[in-house]
Design an enzyme around this catalytic site. Structure first.
Site, mmCIF file in Angstrom:
data_model
loop_
_atom_site.group_PDB
_atom_site.id
_atom_site.type_symbol
_atom_site.label_atom_id
_atom_site.label_comp_id
_atom_site.label_asym_id
_atom_site.label_seq_id
_atom_site.Cartn_x
_atom_site.Cartn_y
_atom_site.Cartn_z
ATOM 1 N N GLU A 39 35.192 35.358 41.770
ATOM 2 C CA GLU A 39 35.298 34.639 43.292
ATOM 3 C C GLU A 39 34.002 34.970 44.079
ATOM 4 O OE1 GLU A 39 39.090 36.276 44.442
ATOM 5 O OE2 GLU A 39 39.670 34.227 44.907
ATOM 6 N N GLU A 70 44.735 37.229 38.662
ATOM 7 C CA GLU A 70 45.495 37.878 39.719
ATOM 8 C C GLU A 70 47.059 37.438 39.450
ATOM 9 O OE1 GLU A 70 42.628 36.314 40.280
ATOM 10 O OE2 GLU A 70 41.495 37.231 41.744
HETATM 11 N N1 3HC Z 1 40.600 47.531 40.362
HETATM 12 C C1 3HC Z 1 40.490 48.845 40.402
HETATM 13 N N2 3HC Z 1 40.470 49.555 38.969
HETATM 14 C C2 3HC Z 1 40.423 48.687 37.954
HETATM 15 C C3 3HC Z 1 40.395 47.253 38.045
HETATM 16 C C4 3HC Z 1 40.405 46.675 39.405
HETATM 17 N N3 3HC Z 1 40.654 45.527 39.429
HETATM 18 N N4 3HC Z 1 40.362 46.911 36.824
HETATM 19 C C5 3HC Z 1 40.101 47.651 35.941
HETATM 20 N N5 3HC Z 1 40.340 49.034 36.933
HETATM 21 C C6 3HC Z 1 40.288 50.272 36.098
HETATM 22 C C7 3HC Z 1 41.576 50.597 35.503
HETATM 23 O O1 3HC Z 1 42.761 51.201 36.113
HETATM 24 C C8 3HC Z 1 40.901 51.858 34.245
HETATM 25 O O2 3HC Z 1 40.678 52.928 35.326
HETATM 26 P P1 3HC Z 1 41.035 54.283 34.436
HETATM 27 O O3 3HC Z 1 39.568 54.587 33.669
HETATM 28 O O4 3HC Z 1 41.019 55.478 35.519
HETATM 29 O O5 3HC Z 1 42.026 54.258 33.470
HETATM 30 C C9 3HC Z 1 39.610 51.249 34.014
HETATM 31 O O6 3HC Z 1 39.321 50.425 35.085
HETATM 32 C C10 3HC Z 1 39.352 50.637 32.760
HETATM 33 O O7 3HC Z 1 40.391 49.657 32.764
HETATM 34 P P2 3HC Z 1 40.744 49.275 31.233
HETATM 35 O O8 3HC Z 1 41.380 50.572 30.667
HETATM 36 O O9 3HC Z 1 41.814 48.160 31.675
HETATM 37 O O10 3HC Z 1 39.938 48.749 30.337
HETATM 38 P P3 3HC Z 1 39.556 47.390 29.645
HETATM 39 O O11 3HC Z 1 37.945 47.506 29.039
HETATM 40 O O12 3HC Z 1 40.461 47.513 28.552
HETATM 41 O O13 3HC Z 1 39.572 46.284 30.508
HETATM 42 C C11 3HC Z 1 39.424 44.840 32.493
HETATM 43 C C12 3HC Z 1 38.646 46.196 31.573
HETATM 44 C C13 3HC Z 1 39.139 43.719 31.602
HETATM 45 C C14 3HC Z 1 38.567 44.725 33.705
HETATM 46 C C15 3HC Z 1 40.802 45.268 32.663
HETATM 47 O O14 3HC Z 1 40.840 46.392 33.148
HETATM 48 C C16 3HC Z 1 41.411 44.394 33.781
HETATM 49 O O15 3HC Z 1 41.954 43.346 33.267
HETATM 50 N N6 3HC Z 1 41.620 44.556 34.894
HETATM 51 C C17 3HC Z 1 42.097 43.884 35.960
HETATM 52 C C18 3HC Z 1 41.460 42.859 36.373
HETATM 53 C C19 3HC Z 1 42.088 41.884 37.644
HETATM 54 O O16 3HC Z 1 43.264 41.695 37.608
HETATM 55 N N7 3HC Z 1 41.459 41.511 38.618
HETATM 56 C C20 3HC Z 1 41.995 40.930 39.893
HETATM 57 C C21 3HC Z 1 42.182 42.170 40.690
HETATM 58 S S1 3HC Z 1 42.940 41.302 42.118
HETATM 59 C C22 3HC Z 1 41.771 40.420 43.080
HETATM 60 O O17 3HC Z 1 40.626 40.471 42.497
HETATM 61 C C23 3HC Z 1 42.168 40.093 44.408
HETATM 62 C C24 3HC Z 1 41.055 38.953 44.807
HETATM 63 O O18 3HC Z 1 41.253 37.550 44.475
HETATM 64 C C25 3HC Z 1 41.094 38.894 46.499
#
Ligand code: 3HC
Length: 693
Positions: A105, A125
């Site tokens: 975004e 999300e």
């Molecule tokens: N916020 C905080 N921490 C996050 C995060 C996030 N959005 N995404 C990943 N992390 C952290 C994980 O908790 C993990 O922490 P750790 O090392 O302490 O265990 C670390 O990052 C690595 O994550 P993964 O083990 O999942 O690593 P991968 O490399 O397999 O994947 C990723 C990376 C593709 C970024 C995956 O973590 C993921 O899908 N994350 C979620 C992404 C997401 O859902 N984003 C939307 C958030 S809501 C939002 O943005 C609202 C907005 O619209 C206003």
């Protein structure tokens, strides 16, 4: 602040610097906002590049921060994007590695976007029970088209940047040196002069938007049972057809609504629980792990076959060992058949099948597995069998090999004693069918070495499993809890319920399958063995005798076409059985009880609180190191509805005081001795805290 600022050749570079994924926490947002102010105030700066340090542009909003006041504190992401869009100096996003959620975004709010191939792009999300809350539902359809945006936002799926080449999402693909290219792009844009384009000014085109969105909404509503977010996503995307400011307001309202929903809390909890499970308090993250390049599986039964496939699917060669050649032949044929059926569904090519089968060897001799890095015993569930297998493994396996047992009930410490190397012994409890089920309970014996544990946890991730560490106890985490749940299900029959009512109530709650359908699938003879053992070990342990009466009539479940339900040859549905229902009613009479009408609410409470109470004991005893591990076991192995976050999270939502009160009430009822508020539960009630605080 978790963003850096520097100026290079009249271009300001704002770098998000919040490892591991540059989540947009409050401090990162402050850093970006400050960077924008500095860049706009500095007459020497002609353009701005926004990027991320390390391995991500940004993974989006900071998930642990949601639910805290900081999540909504200014500057929020939309405020930052407003500043960027209003900037007279061009703002270029240099997008690499991962741009997800708020990260994407933010990029969409920039005037231009430069990227490289292989960047993972998503608005995921919805997986957290949310929708994109900083303009994603409004801007994405404007650049990739309505249908692609719907697909991405409603499913949350990840796309590669190159798949979106040709859309207006990216202005330019750099071959290499992304930052260099972005700086050049920024300088050129500054030279070309304002105004710089904003995605918000584009229109959404679709020939038949109303009919299309109506169709999508109906389809999504029909399949989104228990999940409010997908339909809200469609509604917000539909608002992108309205004037931009109206659409963004509708998106924001829906986002704030979802943010406080129990479903989103549950899904965010599940996301964090999955990551927390691999962190073991006394095993440092930098523990050196052992290399697992070759695996041996002892036992060519269904379980051994499923375990073997889990490794073959991940490209790890397997040698399967059995005592009889025909058992091996049958299993290899079954594995091939399974792959061929998968191939018919278009999920595997013939080459994939041959590659996987090519990595599978079979043997009748322990000598042929001595060089494996990991041996997993999947033999008959009997201590003397385990003893024979582990004695042999101890004799032949090379030093440093990990010796694992797939036992679901037996004492891993005892199994370790059959070897001279108990440090190398660990439990790996797969769930059937092992190639499909996500859950792996990693059972830590008293002597299991830390590097063995770390190795198995890492390996689990590699083969796509959700691994949870359990201490040694009867049934480990999952089966120990399910026994209490099944026990209540049995008592409910004694008192007035029938299997179909119990199953219907808990399935309406969201479980994939009720207890009686589940037992019919697993086999009633299997649970009878557990009851027999329990009767010897704990004579005071009470349970409904209906299950034994059922076994007396040979109704062992689906495999014999009759169990708690009737089954027909031509389908796998469960049909209520008059014979079974009559038997249950007769049994109540024999007990001298009067059957009563039992509400669905009571059924759900008794089954779920039985899990919660046993779960509390399991945490208290240190069998699970945290409540979220228990939730994970139930979400990934027992069909607990993800949108309720697992039993402990559900109890937190209901309120632990209410749970304890209900348990006390049930303790006064039929078979009340089965209920005793777990000390940890009471402690948390007294302290006013929660399992997952
Ligand atoms: N916020 C905080 N921490 C996050 C995060 C996030 N959005 N995404 C990943 N992390 C952290 C994980 O908790 C993990 O922490 P750790 O090392 O302490 O265990 C670390 O990052 C690595 O994550 P993964 O083990 O999942 O690593 P991968 O490399 O397999 O994947 C990723 C990376 C593709 C970024 C995956 O973590 C993921 O899908 N994350 C979620 C992404 C997401 O859902 N984003 C939307 C958030 S809501 C939002 O943005 C609202 C907005 O619209 C206003």
């Amino acid at each position: 602040m978790t963003a850096q600022y520097q100026v290079q050749d009249s271009v300001a570079i704002i770098s998000l610097d919040n490892p591991p994924v540059n989540a947009l926490s409050h401090s990162t947002r402050v850093g970006i906002a400050d960077g924008m102010v500095r860049a706009l105030d500095d007459a020497g700066v002609r353009a701005i590049v926004l990027t991320g340090t390390g391995n991500a542009f940004s993974g989006g909003g900071d998930i642990p921060e949601f639910g805290t006041p900081k999540a909504l504190q200014e500057p929020n992401l939309q405020t930052i994007i407003d500043t960027i869009e209003a900037s007279p100096k061009p703002v270029v996003a240099a997008v690499h590695s991962v741009a997800m959620g708020g990260g994407l975004e933010l990029a969409l709010g920039c005037h231009y976007r430069v990227t490289v191939k292989g960047t993972r792009v998503a608005l995921p999300e919805v997986n957290l029970g949310l929708l994109p809350g900083a303009g994603g539902t409004q801007r994405l359809p404007r650049v990739v088209g309505l249908e692609t945006a719907v697909n991405m936002i409603v499913s949350g799926k990840t796309m590669m940047s190159e798949e979106l080449a040709g859309t207006k999402l990216f202005d330019c693909f750099a071959m290499d040196e992304l930052l260099w290219k972005a700086l050049k792009f920024a300088r050129d844009a500054a030279a070309a002069g304002a105004p710089h384009p904003c995605v918000r000014d584009l229109n959404v085109h679709h020939e038949n938007a109303e009919a299309y969105l109506g169709f999508v909404r109906n389809t999504v509503a029909a399949s989104a049972r228990g999940y409010p977010a997908p339909v809200k996503c469609v509604d917000a995307i539909a608002a992108s057809l309205k004037p931009f400011d109206q659409g963004i307001k509708e998106e924001r309202d829906a986002f704030l609504y979802l943010l406080t929903s129990p479903e989103s809390r549950a899904l965010r909890h599940a996301f964090l629980a999955e990551r927390a499970a691999s962190k073991i308090a006394d095993v440092p993250v930098d523990t050196l792990t052992r290399n697992i390049a070759k695996v041996a599986v002892i036992g060519a039964g269904t379980m051994g076959g499923g375990i073997s496939m889990s490794f073959l699917n991940a490209g790890i060669p397997v040698t399967m060992l059995e005592m009889k050649a025909d058992a091996l032949e049958r299993r290899v044929a079954a594995i091939r058949r399974h792959y061929e059926n998968t191939s018919k569904k278009g999920k595997l090519t013939q080459e994939d099948i041959e590659a996987r089968i090519g990595m599978l060897t079979t043997t009748l001799s322990y000598d042929d597995i001595k060089n494996a890095d990991l041996a997993i015993e999947a033999a008959f569930e009997d201590m003397s069998v385990k003893q024979a297998v582990f004695r042999q493994l101890d004799k032949v396996m090379k030093p440093g090999a990990i010796l694992a047992s797939n036992t679901s009930t037996l004492d891993v410490n005892k199994i370790a004693e059959f070897t001279t190397r108990p440090k190398d012994v660990v439990g790996m409890h797969f769930f059937s069918p092992a190639n499909v089920m996500k859950l792996l309970e990693v059972v830590r014996g008293e002597e299991t070495a830390k590097d063995v544990l770390a190795t198995v946890m890492r390996l689990a991730k590699k083969i796509g499993k959700v691994a949870v560490v359990s201490g040694v106890c009867d049934g480990f985490i999952g089966n120990r809890m399910i026994e209490q749940y099944s026990r209540q299900a049995g008592f409910l029959l004694d008192e007035g319920a029938l299997p179909e009512q119990v199953d219907r109530a808990i399935e309406k709650f969201g479980f994939a399958m009720g207890p009686f359908r589940m037992i019919d699938m697993a086999g009633n003879d299997i649970s009878r063995e557990i009851r027999k053992r329990r009767a010897v070990e704990q004579p005071a342990f009470t349970y409904s005798k209906t299950a034994d009466l059922l076994c007396e009539t040979g109704r062992f479940g689906q495999k014999v076409g009759a169990g708690w339900y009737d089954y027909r040859e031509d389908d796998r549905r469960a049909y209520p059985s008059q014979q079974v229902n009559d038997m249950i009613i007769r049994h109540t009479e024999d007990l001298g009880l009067t059957r009563r009408k039992i509400s669905d609410e009571e059924i759900v409470e008794r089954l779920v609180y039985a899990l919660v109470n046993e779960g509390a004991l399991i945490v208290e005893e240190g069998i699970a190191s945290k409540a979220s591990d228990i939730d994970l076991v139930y979400l990934s192995g027992y069909g607990f509805p993800r949108w309720r976050g697992g039993p402990m999270q559900y109890a937190d939502e209901v309120g632990l005081y209410n749970v304890a009160q209900a348990i006390r009430r049930y303790a006064k009822g039929y078979q009340g001795k089965a209920w005793q508020v777990a000390p940890l539960l009471q402690q948390l009630v007294d302290a006013g805290t929660r399992f997952n605080d």
